[in-house]
Every structure is written in C-alpha cells, then in structure tokens.
Design an enzyme around this catalytic site. Structure first.
Site, PDB file in Angstrom:
ATOM      1  N   GLY A 217       0.828  -1.205   0.000  1.00  0.00           N
ATOM      2  CA  GLY A 217       0.000   0.000   0.000  1.00  0.00           C
ATOM      3  C   GLY A 217       0.856   1.246   0.000  1.00  0.00           C
ATOM      4  O   GLY A 217       2.062   1.177  -0.262  1.00  0.00           O
ATOM      5  N   ASN A 218       0.245   2.391   0.254  1.00  0.00           N
ATOM      6  CA  ASN A 218       1.007   3.643   0.314  1.00  0.00           C
ATOM      7  C   ASN A 218       0.428   4.542   1.400  1.00  0.00           C
ATOM      8  O   ASN A 218      -0.578   4.213   2.027  1.00  0.00           O
ATOM      9  CB  ASN A 218       1.033   4.319  -1.055  1.00  0.00           C
ATOM     10  CG  ASN A 218      -0.361   4.656  -1.541  1.00  0.00           C
ATOM     11  OD1 ASN A 218      -1.073   5.430  -0.930  1.00  0.00           O
ATOM     12  ND2 ASN A 218      -0.764   4.039  -2.654  1.00  0.00           N
ATOM     13  N   HIS A 219       1.073   5.692   1.587  1.00  0.00           N
ATOM     14  CA  HIS A 219       0.727   6.561   2.718  1.00  0.00           C
ATOM     15  C   HIS A 219      -0.442   7.501   2.463  1.00  0.00           C
ATOM     16  O   HIS A 219      -0.740   8.340   3.300  1.00  0.00           O
ATOM     17  CB  HIS A 219       1.936   7.421   3.097  1.00  0.00           C
ATOM     18  CG  HIS A 219       3.001   6.667   3.833  1.00  0.00           C
ATOM     19  ND1 HIS A 219       2.766   6.038   5.018  1.00  0.00           N
ATOM     20  CD2 HIS A 219       4.300   6.432   3.529  1.00  0.00           C
ATOM     21  CE1 HIS A 219       3.879   5.457   5.438  1.00  0.00           C
ATOM     22  NE2 HIS A 219       4.825   5.678   4.539  1.00  0.00           N
ATOM     23  N   SER A 220      -1.080   7.413   1.296  1.00  0.00           N
ATOM     24  CA  SER A 220      -2.144   8.383   1.000  1.00  0.00           C
ATOM     25  C   SER A 220      -3.242   8.337   2.067  1.00  0.00           C
ATOM     26  O   SER A 220      -3.735   7.264   2.414  1.00  0.00           O
ATOM     27  CB  SER A 220      -2.749   8.071  -0.365  1.00  0.00           C
ATOM     28  OG  SER A 220      -3.884   8.870  -0.560  1.00  0.00           O
TER      29      SER A 220
END
Ligand code: CTP
Length: 406
Positions: A217-220
């Site tokens: 995933g990512n930090h958005s």
C-alpha cells in the site's frame, strides 16, 4: 474563530435565520448557532414562546451579533418590522428543532407568532429538523403536514431514531448538530457554480494483497480527494466519491460513495462512474504494481527467507479513461513527485491526455492537513499555489476546473 482565508467555509458571509421551536432539543440549536457564527455566517434567531422557556434568548444573544427575537410586537432597532426584515435578509430559514405544532402552522400558513409569520413572509429555502415524541411524528396529521411542506419545496433533516426525552426509544429525535449543518451547507450550495454538474472524485491509496492478511500500500490519507468531494458538493455538484481504505468521515451530503480496495476495483468503479460525468478528479494514489501472485493462505515465516517478490503492473486508470471517455469529460490528474515537480507533471499531463494536473511534492505534504501544489494546464500555464489547507486547495482546483474549455 476559524481563519476564513486559510479554511474557507460554506457558511462564510451567508445569512441564516435560525428558528427555534419548543422542544427539549432546543439546546442543540445553541451548538448549531455557535458553529455557524464561528464559520462566518450572520445569524438571526427567532425563538417561539415555548422555546424561550427551555433555553433563554440571552444564551443565543451571547453567541450571535444578529437579532434574537421572540415577541412579534417588541420594538426592535435592528429590524423595525421584524418578520419582514428578517424574512428578506435570510439566505435560508433553518428551524431546529421544528415541533409538530410549528410544522402544522407552516403547513397551514398560520402566522400567529414571530416564527410562523416570518416563515410565511420569506422566500428563502426552508430546512426543518423535526423533534418530537414518536406518536406525534407518526400521527397522520403530522405526516400530512410534512408531505405538504415537502411538496412546497421544504427540506427535512431527521428525525432520527433513538432515545427520546420521555425516556422511550423511537423515531422523533432531532438530528445531531453536525448532521443538520451538513444538510444546511448542501441547501446553501444547491444553486452554486457547479449546480447541474456531475463530478467523479477518486481518493486514498489502493491496497494490493500479498496474502489474506498482508498488502502493498502507500501513505495516502485520502484527505485531498475528500476535500475535493466536499467542496464540489458545497458548490451544488452531484458527486461520486470512489475511495480506497481511508479513515475519514464521509463528506456532508454525499450520496454516492464507492468503497474499493485494489487498483483493479478502482479502475472498474471509475470507468463505470465517468459515463455522463462532467469531470474526473483523479486524486487517488493508485498502486502501479501488484504482487504477481496472491497467496491463498497466510505466508509462513518458517518457509524460509523471502528473497524476491515478483510484481506485475496494474492498469493505468487514466490511460483507460483517455481511451473510453466522452469528449465532454474534463480529466484532472494528480502527480506526487519527489523531484523535478513541474517537468514530471508536464510529462504526465501529455502522456495521460489530461486537461489539468495538480503537482504535489512528496513527502512534504503527504497526509498533512495542508498542501503546497502547483497547477499545470494543457496550454502550458504553470500556477504555483501557496501552502494552504486542503479545503482551500480544493476550492482553487475547482475554480480552475470551471475555467477549462469543455
Ligand atoms: N494513476 C492512475 N492509474 C495508475 C496509477 C496512477 O490513474 N495505475 C493516476 C493517479 O491517480 C494520478 C496520476 O495517475 O492522478 C499520476 O499518478 P502518479 O503515481 O504520480 O503517476 P504514475 O503514472 O504512476 O507515474 P510514476 O509513478 O512513474 O511517477
């Protein structure tokens, strides 16, 4: 007091007439008034005689610089024929709480006190937040009045089900102040600059599963997309918000929320939503790669070292959109860049056939309440914006979207 320049509110400079009828929920009107005043609205208050017994006019007067009135005949320096002056200057009439008795009077057009006389005089839109015991709400007389008021264009928020003043539980509880304020901002925006437009917004990051418990995933945080959705709703647009897993409250007034997890799901939802839409704001941080294989069972550490993780490309949603979109759809992309912000954004604008790109330096403002972005349009215009709240950035982006040629 909220800094309006940094965080422009939909209530700023709006004139609200708050009617308070005699239900014990009248105390909730005080919180509503407080928020409205803090967010820059000018608020006049009319209490019925019964409401003034439950909460004193002084409580309201301590919060607003506007008029706080109960008596139809008391002399008023600010409003010399109160029911006419207050009726004329209102952008909206909110009655919260609205009792069965007050609603019956409005339905019949009676004008026997200041609130009902003012309601009869005003052409401002009417929002009612009913509060009463279940029996009164469900009574055919009340339901007939509600139906008639709806037919005439009144909007209702609540009542909700839950604990009632009598100790019983049932329908009739006044909606909570934030819900009432949400309905109010929607009503005030109804004829806004995006009225009649359909806008699709994507938000948050996607998650690509490795096994049943792990993902890439990512930090958005989703905050930019949610701010855009809220700002578009506030300006009267019909909004579809497609979001990856986020922990944010839903924008006020949003009807069409599509929750997705993976890039593939986001692609499918986005392609379905753009049919007939006027603009797509692609604020989501979509994964570019996903694990080539998703393990069906949890990957066990005993199996040895994890030396490689084969990945495969996901589809580029904006590329799919460019292929399928109708000519009327304006497409706005977002570029999160760690270097060469403008050059990379210009390149993406061309490659993805965008009308506008919002370039965002990361990690500087990733997940923060504020953003410092640069707008780049198809004509090559580069507009760096100052660091400001995501709400202010969202309003600025929408202003630019409205300017784009169809
Ligand atoms: N985007 C998309 N589909 C993807 C990846 C990104 O539609 N699979 C969209 C994003 O929502 C954003 C824009 O493309 O609006 C740019 O995203 P970004 O990640 O900055 O660009 P990429 O094309 O992925 O380029 P790179 O990762 O190489 O910088």
């Amino acid at each position: 007091m909220i800094d309006q320049a940094a965080h422009p509110s939909p209530f700023q400079d709006r004139r609200v007439l708050l009617g308070v009828a005699g239900s014990i929920a009248a105390f909730k009107a005080v919180s509503i008034l407080s928020v409205l005043v803090q967010e820059g609205a000018g608020v006049d208050v009319i209490l019925t005689e019964a409401a003034a017994k439950l909460v004193t006019p002084l409580t309201f007067q301590a919060i607003t610089a506007g008029s706080v009135l109960t008596d139809m005949f008391a002399p008023q320096p600010d409003a010399h024929i109160p029911h006419v002056t207050l009726a004329e200057r209102a952008d909206v009439l909110l009655i919260a709480p609205a009792t069965a008795h007050t609603m019956a009077k409005l339905s019949l057009g009676l004008a026997d006190n200041l609130l009902s006389a003012t309601a009869l005089s005003t052409s401002a839109p009417l929002l009612l937040a009913p509060a009463m015991e279940s029996g009164m709400w469900l009574h055919p007389a009340t339901q007939e009045h509600v139906a008639r008021l709806r037919e005439r264009g009144a909007t209702f928020v609540g009542p909700e089900s839950g604990h009632l003043a009598s100790g019983a539980s049932g329908v009739g509880r006044m909606a909570e102040p934030d819900v009432v304020l949400g309905a109010l901002r929607l009503l005030l925006g109804r004829n806004g600059p995006l009225a009649g437009k359909r806008i699709v917004v994507t938000a948050g990051g996607t998650r690509e599963p490795l096994d049943p418990v792990r993902f890439l995933g990512n930090h958005s945080s989703g905050r930019m997309g949610f701010a855009l959705a809220q700002a578009a709703l506030d300006q009267g647009a019909a909004v579809t918000l497609i979001a990856g897993p986020v922990s944010l409250p839903r924008p006020y007034g949003l009807r069409d929320y599509v929750s997705v997890t993976t890039a593939a799901q986001m692609a499918e939802a986005t392609l379905a939503a753009i049919a007939g839409a006027d603009a797509l704001l692609m604020a989501a941080a979509v994964a570019d790669f996903r694990p080539a294989n998703t393990a069906e069972q949890k990957i066990k550490k005993e199996k040895g070292a994890f030396t490689s993780l084969p990945l495969e490309r996901t589809s580029d949603i904006l590329a799919l959109v460019a292929r399928e979109k109708s000519p009327g759809l304006k497409v706005i992309g977002f570029a999160a860049e760690t270097s060469d912000l403008v050059a990379n954004a210009q390149d993406k604008l061309r490659r993805k056939a965008l009308d506008l790109i919002v370039a965002n330096p990361v990690p500087a403002t990733f997940g923060a309440g504020e953003s410092e972005v640069t707008l780049v349009d198809r004509a090559g215009k580069v507009t760096p914006l100052p660091r400001q709240s995501k709400r202010a950035v969202a309003l600025r982006i929408l202003e630019e979207v409205r300017r784009l040629e169809p």
